[in-house]
Design an enzyme around this catalytic site. Sequence first.
Site, mmCIF file in Angstrom:
data_model
loop_
_atom_site.group_PDB
_atom_site.id
_atom_site.type_symbol
_atom_site.label_atom_id
_atom_site.label_comp_id
_atom_site.label_asym_id
_atom_site.label_seq_id
_atom_site.Cartn_x
_atom_site.Cartn_y
_atom_site.Cartn_z
ATOM 1 C CG HIS A 77 32.227 -3.731 9.368
ATOM 2 N ND1 HIS A 77 31.620 -4.758 10.045
ATOM 3 C CD2 HIS A 77 33.571 -3.936 9.475
ATOM 4 C CE1 HIS A 77 32.552 -5.569 10.563
ATOM 5 N NE2 HIS A 77 33.733 -5.081 10.241
ATOM 6 C CD GLU A 79 27.073 -3.728 7.116
ATOM 7 O OE1 GLU A 79 28.263 -3.414 6.931
ATOM 8 O OE2 GLU A 79 26.727 -4.858 7.472
ATOM 9 C CB CYS A 103 29.083 -7.559 12.176
ATOM 10 S SG CYS A 103 29.509 -5.838 12.448
#
Length: 159
Positions: A77, A79, A103
């Site tokens: 992801h 981030e 998430c």
Amino acid sequence: MKRKDYISWDEYFMGIALLTAMRSKDDSSQVGACIVSPENKILSLGYNGMPIGCNDDDMPWEREGDPLDTKYMYVCHAELNAILNSAHSNLTGARVYVTLFPCNECAKAIIQSGIKEIIYYSDKYHDEPSSMASRRLFNMTGVKYRAYHPSGRELTLTV
Ligand SMILES: Nc1ccn([C@H]2C[C@H](O)[C@@H](COP(=O)(O)O)O2)c(=O)n1
Ligand SMILES: [Zn+2]
């Protein structure tokens, strides 16, 4: 005379997160993240993509089917990539501009890294358990989060 129509910090950093997202090969969701120090210095960038060494052309990008044949098992992801890309920076007290609300897995990494504020562009999975868990984690740990309100300003780049 001093220019008046310069972009704000929020426009600047979210603009960079949006630009970074454009590197993603994911057909359905391109996500970008820009980590910024309390002094407004960019510490790191990331977007969602396959791990280093995995050939994008050999990896599955499907959303459905046998779990082993979907992207979810493999993609890093935005981030998390931004946090990992910042290996030599201290992220304590930093904020992250991200084009999609984190998430729960990224929420854990954000908290552990010392990032203290999240500014997100889209919250399209707001009612999913993953987003609900993220909010729970952020609320418990005092990590602030706020929606980015688009200014409506159009930025044109000719590259
Ligand atoms: N905060 C997030 C949430 C998701 N991602 C990535 C993971 C996938 O590549 C994509 C989501 O795909 P979808 O289920 O919308 O087809 O976005 C992320 O980087 N950061
Ligand atoms: Zn995530």
